[in-house]
Design a protein around this motif. Structure first.
Motif, PDB file in Angstrom:
ATOM      1  N   ALA A 204       0.830  -1.205   0.000  1.00 55.68           N
ATOM      2  CA  ALA A 204       0.000   0.000   0.000  1.00 55.68           C
ATOM      3  C   ALA A 204       0.863   1.253   0.000  1.00 55.68           C
ATOM      4  N   TRP A 205       1.943   1.242   0.779  1.00 57.29           N
ATOM      5  CA  TRP A 205       2.840   2.403   0.831  1.00 57.29           C
ATOM      6  C   TRP A 205       3.544   2.614  -0.505  1.00 57.29           C
ATOM      7  N   ASN A 206       4.014   1.535  -1.125  1.00 59.37           N
ATOM      8  CA  ASN A 206       4.698   1.657  -2.416  1.00 59.37           C
ATOM      9  C   ASN A 206       3.745   2.209  -3.477  1.00 59.37           C
ATOM     10  N   GLU A 207       2.519   1.715  -3.490  1.00 60.14           N
ATOM     11  CA  GLU A 207       1.540   2.223  -4.450  1.00 60.14           C
ATOM     12  C   GLU A 207       1.231   3.693  -4.182  1.00 60.14           C
TER      13      GLU A 207
ATOM     14  N   PHE B  26       1.999   6.902  -6.654  1.00 59.87           N
ATOM     15  CA  PHE B  26       0.896   7.742  -7.102  1.00 59.87           C
ATOM     16  C   PHE B  26       1.102   9.192  -6.687  1.00 59.87           C
ATOM     17  N   VAL B  27       1.521   9.421  -5.442  1.00 58.45           N
ATOM     18  CA  VAL B  27       1.748  10.786  -4.968  1.00 58.45           C
ATOM     19  C   VAL B  27       2.886  11.438  -5.743  1.00 58.45           C
ATOM     20  N   LYS B  28       3.922  10.686  -6.037  1.00 60.78           N
ATOM     21  CA  LYS B  28       5.044  11.235  -6.804  1.00 60.78           C
ATOM     22  C   LYS B  28       4.581  11.705  -8.172  1.00 60.78           C
ATOM     23  N   ARG B  29       3.680  10.961  -8.780  1.00 61.06           N
ATOM     24  CA  ARG B  29       3.199  11.306 -10.119  1.00 61.06           C
ATOM     25  C   ARG B  29       2.196  12.445 -10.103  1.00 61.06           C
ATOM     26  N   GLU B  30       1.351  12.502  -9.059  1.00 61.41           N
ATOM     27  CA  GLU B  30       0.267  13.487  -9.004  1.00 61.41           C
ATOM     28  C   GLU B  30       0.446  14.446  -7.827  1.00 61.41           C
TER      29      GLU B  30
ATOM     30  N   VAL C 123      -3.999   9.717   3.306  1.00 63.13           N
ATOM     31  CA  VAL C 123      -5.264   9.413   2.645  1.00 63.13           C
ATOM     32  C   VAL C 123      -5.045   8.443   1.482  1.00 63.13           C
ATOM     33  N   VAL C 124      -3.969   8.631   0.721  1.00 57.74           N
ATOM     34  CA  VAL C 124      -3.716   7.740  -0.412  1.00 57.74           C
ATOM     35  C   VAL C 124      -3.363   6.335   0.072  1.00 57.74           C
ATOM     36  N   VAL C 125      -2.581   6.226   1.147  1.00 60.51           N
ATOM     37  CA  VAL C 125      -2.253   4.904   1.690  1.00 60.51           C
ATOM     38  C   VAL C 125      -3.526   4.189   2.155  1.00 60.51           C
ATOM     39  N   ILE C 126      -4.415   4.908   2.846  1.00 60.34           N
ATOM     40  CA  ILE C 126      -5.671   4.305   3.296  1.00 60.34           C
ATOM     41  C   ILE C 126      -6.493   3.848   2.093  1.00 60.34           C
TER      42      ILE C 126
ATOM     43  N   VAL D 181      -2.111   3.123 -11.112  1.00 58.11           N
ATOM     44  CA  VAL D 181      -1.359   3.889 -10.114  1.00 58.11           C
ATOM     45  C   VAL D 181       0.108   3.944 -10.473  1.00 58.11           C
ATOM     46  N   PHE D 182       0.638   2.853 -11.055  1.00 58.30           N
ATOM     47  CA  PHE D 182       2.058   2.793 -11.365  1.00 58.30           C
ATOM     48  C   PHE D 182       2.384   3.281 -12.778  1.00 58.30           C
ATOM     49  N   GLU D 183       1.390   3.706 -13.545  1.00 59.33           N
ATOM     50  CA  GLU D 183       1.651   4.178 -14.900  1.00 59.33           C
ATOM     51  C   GLU D 183       2.533   5.414 -14.858  1.00 59.33           C
TER      52      GLU D 183
END
Length: 278
Positions: free
Chosen positions: A8-11, A15-19, A256-259, A276-278
């Motif tokens: 969950a943390w990796n995803e 996602f946060v890095k991209r957005e 919030v994203v991890v949850i 998410v990983f795109e």
């Protein structure tokens, strides 16, 4: 379903890095800034209401008169915060990929989630009031130890409920269900994962507390040197609040994203992982 906090943390990190830009603006604009504005208004009101002259009692009249206004202002602050949480969940779960559409989707889910929270407050308030009333009547004022034990039990019960209901917001964002089903669904999804979720929550709260303590202390010293003492309502106090708000927005974005990604795992919603990983 199995739960991996690391996954969950990796995803969430990817996602946060991209957005990062849109997510941070949503977290700061809807979840942090309204609270800061309310704090500034409250500080002004309290500062005005508690002004005293030597030898006279403080005049609480202005403060009491402004209290209903502050409580009314708290309502839009709460609604904006819920909207921000839902919007980030909608994006993190890929229910929408366009920011405008995500806002619209989240707005439609505010009432069901708000209804779930109000229903939950009513459900939990009844046994709490009964237990407290029974405790006061039975224990009396002389049994301080037993009274403290009673409050400890209530606090532990509140922590247990908070963990089991941690997924209410992503459920509301992802599933077209009503208030009762939002509560029921979160309770069902978190079944069997209490200790892992509790450990994750404690860890992330400790990290955030240390970060705020360190950065806040350094920022407080610098702001005091440059802008003076951070008295309530002063410019230096506002600057410190804005710095704290920025830290809060960063923390909330990741949290919030991890949850949301934890919900994706426990609900079996793995279709959004690739996006998410795109």
């Amino acid at each position: 379903m199995k739960l991996s906090i690391t996954t969950a943390w990796n995803e969430a990190s990817a996602f946060v890095k991209r957005e990062a830009g849109p997510l941070f603006l949503i977290a700061f604009g809807l979840m942090a800034l309204p609270g800061i504005i309310l704090q500034v208004i409250a500080a002004r009101v309290v500062g005005t209401g508690l002004q005293v002259t030597p030898g006279s009692a403080p005049d609480f009249g202005p403060l009491l008169a402004a209290l209903p206004i502050l409580l009314l202002l708290l309502i839009p602050v709460m609604v904006l915060s819920i909207w921000g949480h839902l919007t980030i969940n909608v994006l993190a779960l890929r229910r929408e990929t366009v920011i405008g559409s995500a806002f619209g989707h989240a707005a439609r889910r505010i009432l069901p989630l708000l209804g779930a929270w109000l229903l939950l407050m009513v459900i939990l308030a009844i046994p709490v009031l009964l237990i407290l009333g029974l405790g006061v009547s039975v224990l009396g004022a002389s049994r301080v130890g037993l009274a403290a034990l009673l409050f400890l039990i209530l606090w532990l019960a509140a922590v247990f409920a908070a963990i089991r209901l941690m997924l209410m917001t992503p459920v509301a964002a992802a599933e077209p269900v009503g208030p009762v089903d939002i509560i029921r669904r979160s309770w069902r999804l978190t079944s069997g994962h209490f200790w892992k979720l509790l450990g994750f929550l404690l860890l992330i709260l400790i990290v955030f507390f240390v970060l705020v303590l360190v950065v806040g202390s350094v920022a407080g010293i610098l702001v005091t040197l440059l802008a003076g003492r951070p008295d309530p309502g002063s410019l230096s106090s506002l600057i410190i609040q804005l710095i704290t708000g920025v830290l809060q927005a960063v923390f909330l974005t990741y949290f919030v994203v991890v949850i949301a990604r934890i919900y994706a795992q426990l609900s079996g919603d793995i279709s959004s992982v690739a996006e998410v990983f795109e």
